[in-house]
Design an enzyme around this catalytic site. Structure first.
Site, PDB file in Angstrom:
ATOM      1  CG  HIS A 112      -8.332   4.978  -1.525  1.00 21.71           C
ATOM      2  ND1 HIS A 112      -7.346   4.759  -0.589  1.00 21.71           N
ATOM      3  CD2 HIS A 112      -9.262   5.733  -0.913  1.00 21.71           C
ATOM      4  CE1 HIS A 112      -7.685   5.341   0.541  1.00 21.71           C
ATOM      5  NE2 HIS A 112      -8.847   5.945   0.376  1.00 21.71           N
ATOM      6  CE  LYS A 139       1.123  -7.212  -4.562  1.00 25.89           C
ATOM      7  NZ  LYS A 139       1.278  -5.912  -3.935  1.00 25.89           N
ATOM      8  NE  ARG A 140      -9.734  -9.126  -3.463  1.00 29.45           N
ATOM      9  CZ  ARG A 140     -10.994  -8.812  -3.161  1.00 29.45           C
ATOM     10  NH1 ARG A 140     -11.306  -8.394  -1.950  1.00 29.45           N
ATOM     11  NH2 ARG A 140     -11.946  -8.949  -4.048  1.00 29.45           N
ATOM     12  CE  LYS A 194      -4.223  -5.149  -6.017  1.00 28.58           C
ATOM     13  NZ  LYS A 194      -3.518  -4.094  -5.229  1.00 28.58           N
ATOM     14  CB  THR A 225      -0.583  -0.328   2.491  1.00 27.88           C
ATOM     15  OG1 THR A 225      -1.644  -1.219   2.121  1.00 27.88           O
ATOM     16  CG2 THR A 225      -1.062   1.104   2.361  1.00 27.88           C
ATOM     17  CE  LYS A 270      -0.051  -3.341   5.725  1.00 28.42           C
ATOM     18  NZ  LYS A 270      -1.294  -3.826   5.088  1.00 28.42           N
TER      19      LYS A 270
HETATM   20  C1  26W Z   1     -16.464  -1.945  -5.911  1.00 27.49           C
HETATM   21  C2  26W Z   1     -15.943  -0.618  -5.922  1.00 27.49           C
HETATM   22  C3  26W Z   1     -14.630  -0.459  -5.344  1.00 27.49           C
HETATM   23  C4  26W Z   1     -13.659   0.120  -6.092  1.00 27.49           C
HETATM   24  C5  26W Z   1     -12.441   0.367  -5.549  1.00 27.49           C
HETATM   25  C6  26W Z   1     -14.377  -0.838  -4.041  1.00 27.49           C
HETATM   26  C7  26W Z   1     -13.151  -0.612  -3.488  1.00 27.49           C
HETATM   27  C8  26W Z   1     -12.195   0.015  -4.240  1.00 27.49           C
HETATM   28  C9  26W Z   1     -10.889   0.396  -3.592  1.00 27.49           C
HETATM   29  C10 26W Z   1     -10.593   1.808  -3.969  1.00 27.49           C
HETATM   30  C11 26W Z   1      -9.790  -0.528  -3.917  1.00 27.49           C
HETATM   31  C12 26W Z   1      -8.621  -0.328  -3.012  1.00 27.49           C
HETATM   32  O1  26W Z   1      -8.516  -0.959  -1.981  1.00 27.49           O
HETATM   33  N1  26W Z   1      -7.679   0.536  -3.398  1.00 27.49           N
HETATM   34  C13 26W Z   1      -6.378   0.530  -2.800  1.00 27.49           C
HETATM   35  O2  26W Z   1      -6.313   1.493  -1.763  1.00 27.49           O
HETATM   36  C14 26W Z   1      -5.091   1.375  -1.072  1.00 27.49           C
HETATM   37  C15 26W Z   1      -5.133   2.350   0.085  1.00 27.49           C
HETATM   38  O3  26W Z   1      -5.042   3.648  -0.367  1.00 27.49           O
HETATM   39  C16 26W Z   1      -3.912   1.628  -1.997  1.00 27.49           C
HETATM   40  O4  26W Z   1      -2.732   1.406  -1.284  1.00 27.49           O
HETATM   41  C17 26W Z   1      -3.980   0.704  -3.197  1.00 27.49           C
HETATM   42  O5  26W Z   1      -2.971   1.036  -4.126  1.00 27.49           O
HETATM   43  C18 26W Z   1      -5.334   0.787  -3.845  1.00 27.49           C
HETATM   44  O6  26W Z   1      -5.461  -0.163  -4.879  1.00 27.49           O
END
Ligand code: 26W
Length: 824
Positions: A365, A556-557, A562, A666, A670
């Protein structure tokens, strides 16, 4: 004996039946009366009433799933960002109308009670929400599936602002009771940690290894219903909660040290205490690895015990199940399954590896190198000594293969090793996942391409057929049907209600984009949604917004890639142009810029940007001239519930990441589905959105990924853009001048110098292009009719972004499972 007991019927599907069940729940479960009940009592009784309608379906689904032994999917995810459960359960069981009427008969209001629910925020952002959309789609599409995860006692923190700065508060989501879960303590499983490994010779004279854990915790499952939409299926989401093992504390207790016994218990129970609020840089914390192994070990044990009860032969496990790994967080499942098969079930290494590899599939992701999880060898060895040995062996055999195929290319071997040597010896979880999975997928076309070309290039060369794409999607039940009842009714009136489970049918709306009456009604819906947002922000945040303005939304975060910063610079530019007289306010399209974003608590720069947004907002909103046409709103604690009101009200969707950094996005889907137009870069799923809705209905700007990479390689110098662009210079100078910090130039100095001298995500390089695109937005918005035509076409052409379609892609390309309708 049992023959004399009449079958227990589900309450009748009508207002009478509903009211009877409601009063039963209020009286006998909640133990109160209508007169005495608190708002929470009334909500809990309502939740349990709705739940009781689904209970028989849930039991039926489970019974049939065991009996039929169909091929199924287990989704392993450390996060599920579920959002409120009540509304979804109501629409899934067709009870919305009945509940509203029934409650009214009792003098209660459904709208008031639904507000009492605290959403389970068991996720950070996109990845967690995606998992929630996927389990919804699996249930609705009748796929035998189970979701496994962690029941965090505290979900994502509650955000508040103090002087415009983010302050985190604990999310006590369980405090008022949790009517949507059912604990199954009798199905608890033990999970070991630490200790050592030993070699021994078994009865057949074979040399084997075993793990002797040093301590263990119990994993208690809590089941959540995942109701399919009107199809009689209720799948299960099984979230694990940590409990101290009785044996563990009793031993210490018997020595008389009560305090130590309690401390030990707290220690064990810490494992599922809190969701890590980081979604960008993994902190490498021991507790996080404990969480990962905890839920993965419990889930594998749970699933395997169940098939073993049937007398199933584990050699055939890949015929029955795919374990889908949601990013690398559950990847420790790969060595865990090897350990079970080799150490516990007596498999030979090769046959165990064959089974394991075929059971897993991995979804990546991210593209940011710093987001890829890497665990120090020292830590893995201390916490999971046997797993480390297994990882070493997997690596050894894998690198042997690489050597053989490459004619001993040692550079390549080092690049591909699952064990990194620098800066410290560490396990690269993404590599372990790629080696241990039958399939690896990215989450949008561009992302999957970049995975193959860059992040996992060597692996894609070695195993081209392993790599595939599944573009993300969102559930139309929650994000259209529930969030946007007005638009839903309009669509259903036009084309019938089949679109809710077959979103491509939105195409049938295309001709209506040219129908003036339909466009008028579409605008009416948008206006009503804006009014709904006005009421929410007034009541929740004391924020006043003007619904007649263009709603320009970026939620978004908070992350530098971003580029919320780019949006701020645009706001500052508008402010500056109006103040300097360059822009006549009478000529400006009035807009309200809405931000929503949480920053990881340890991410300094992200928190500075939040402060900047709030401070710029305060100055803009207080300016008597500028505030006539430009306002900034930043409601705190953006979450799924807020999104459900915000997204349907938006006119403009901001998707402005640097190209090549956002895996998919995503939120972008929406907004498009709810008739907002996108201003966006050529990144993630934006690419596919633009292809589908058409260039004329999408505001594209910015560098492409190859362009951005080329500039970076040649040596990016952000200050050059500052020097050459007067508008950009004025905006940055204004931020640096203290204009938004009460004259104090030091406050935002770190942001300004970061942009001028580093600017990793090329905000300055894309500034001009972005401002010009915003000028085009203004022009387009002035033509109300053309704008709403584009908006309708965005809706009509976004059916592809249903998570049902994502599920079909996974089924076809990865899982090879089929729908098994529940027999009624
Ligand atoms: C702390 C480690 C960590 C690193 C990355 C925790 C969580 C993450 C995730 C991968 C971050 C995340 O939410 N990624 C997002 O995933 C979505 C679903 O596929 C995508 O639409 C986003 O672009 C992506 O940033």
């Amino acid at each position: 004996m049992t023959e004399s007991i009449p079958p227990i019927a589900t309450p009748t599907h009508d207002v009478d039946g509903f009211v009877r069940q409601y009063l039963r729940e209020l009286t006998y479960t909640q133990g109160t009366t209508l007169e005495r009940a608190s708002l929470n009592d009334k909500y809990l009784a309502l939740a349990r009433t709705v739940r009781s309608y689904l209970m028989a379906r849930w039991n039926r689904t489970m019974t049939q799933q065991y009996r039929k032994q169909s091929r199924s999917v287990a989704y392993l995810s450390a996060e599920y960002l579920l959002g409120r459960q009540l509304d979804n359960a109501l629409i899934a069981s067709d009870l919305e109308q009945i509940a509203a009427e029934g409650l009214e008969r009792l003098g209660l209001s459904l709208d008031e009670l639904r507000e009492a629910e605290v959403e389970p925020g068991l996720g950070n952002g996109g990845l967690g929400r995606l998992a929630a959309c996927f389990v919804d789609s699996l249930a609705t599409m009748d796929i035998p599936a189970i979701g496994y995860g962690i029941r965090y006692e505290y979900g994502i923190f509650r955000q508040t602002f103090v002087d415009g700065r983010q302050v985190e508060e604990p999310d006590n989501w369980l405090d008022n009771g949790s009517p949507w879960e059912i604990a199954r303590p009798e199905q608890e499983v033990a999970v070991g940690f630490g200790g050592h490994t030993e070699k021994y010779t078994d009865d057949d004279g074979v040399e084997r290894s075993r793990w002797v854990p040093g301590w263990s915790v119990l994993a208690v499952p809590y089941n959540y219903m995942v109701p399919g939409y009107l199809n009689g299926r209720v799948n299960t989401l099984r979230l694990w909660s940590a409990r101290a093992t009785h044996a563990f504390d009793l031993k210490i207790f018997n020595y008389g040290d009560y305090a130590e016994a309690v401390r030990a218990q707290t220690f064990a129970e810490n494992i599922s205490k809190v969701l890590y609020p980081e979604d960008s840089t993994p902190q490498g914390k021991e507790l996080r690895l404990q969480q990962q192994y905890f839920f993965v070990a419990a889930s594998l044990r749970d699933y395997i015990d169940r098939v073993l009860e049937e007398g199933f032969d584990l050699h055939r496990l890949p015929e029955r199940i795919t374990f889908q790994l949601n990013d690398t967080h559950p990847v420790i499942a790969v060595p865990e399954l090897m350990r079970i098969l080799v150490d516990e079930k007596g498999f030979g290494w090769d046959e165990a590896w064959e089974v394991t590899r075929q059971c897993f599939a991995y979804t990546c992701h991210t593209l940011l190198p710093e987001a890829l999880e890497v665990w120090p060898v020292e830590l893995v060895g201390r916490l999971l000594p046997r797993h480390l040995e297994i990882i070493y062996r997997i690596n050894e055999e894998f690198l042997g293969q690489v050597r053989e195929r490459s004619g001993g290319d040692e550079m390549l071997v080092r690049r591909m090793s699952i064990i990194a040597e620098h800066p410290e010896r560490a396990v690269r979880m993404a590599f372990l996942a790629t080696v241990g999975a039958a399939k690896v997928n990215g989450v949008a076309e561009l992302h999957s391409q970049l995975l193959r070309d860059k992040v996992l290039h060597d692996f894609a060369q070695l195993w081209p057929e392993k790599f595939t794409n599944v573009t993300n999607g969102v559930t139309p039940r929650r994000f259209v049907r529930l969030a946007n009842p007005g638009l839903s009714a309009l669509i259903t009136e036009a084309i019938g209600d089949g679109w809710v489970t077959d979103l491509e049918r939105l195409r049938e709306l295309e001709p209506l984009a040219d129908d003036a009456e339909f466009r008028r009604r579409f605008r009416e819906v948008k206006a009503a949604n804006k009014d709904r947002l006005v009421r929410l922000l007034a009541a929740r945040d004391g924020i006043e917004i003007d619904p007649s303005t263009m709603l320009d939304v970026m939620v978004k975060r908070l992350h530098e890639y971003k580029r919320q910063m780019l949006k701020v610079l645009h706001v500052v530019t508008l402010y500056d142009r109006i103040r300097s007289g360059e822009l006549d306010p009478a000529q400006v399209v009035p807009r309200t810029v809405v931000f929503g974003a949480k920053a990881a608590p340890g991410y300094k720069m992200a928190k500075e940007i939040i402060a900047l947004i709030n401070h710029v907002g305060a100055v803009v909103n207080a300016d008597p001239v500028v505030s006539q046409v430009l306002r900034v709103a930043f409601p705190a604690n953006y979450n799924v519930t807020v999104a459900e009101t915000l997204v349907p009200a938006a006119d403009l969707s901001e998707q402005i990441s640097l190209a090549g950094k956002e895996a998919s996005g995503t939120g972008n889907m929406k907004f498009a589905l709810n008739g907002a137009l996108t201003i966006g870069t050529d990144d993630g799923a934006n690419v596919e959105i633009r292809q589908l809705v058409g260039d004329e209905h999408f505001f594209l700007f910015g560098l492409t990924e190859p362009e951005a990479s080329a500039i970076q390689e040649a040596g990016y110098r952000p200050a050059a853009y500052y020097e050459q662009n007067p508008g950009l210079r004025r905006a940055l100078d204004l931020v640096a001048s203290g204009e938004f910090s009460g004259g104090d130039r030091s406050v935002f100095e770190p942001i300004v110098s970061n942009l001028l001298y580093e600017d990793r995500f090329m905000v300055l390089a894309d500034y001009q292009s972005y401002v010009e695109a915003q000028d085009r937005v203004e022009g387009a918005y002035r033509d109300e009719d053309a704008w709403s035509r584009s908006a309708v076409l965005n809706v009509a052409r976004s059916g592809f972004f249903s998570s049902d379609r994502s599920m079909r892609d996974y089924l076809e390309r990865i899982w090879h499972a089929e729908a098994v309708p529940v027999e009624l």
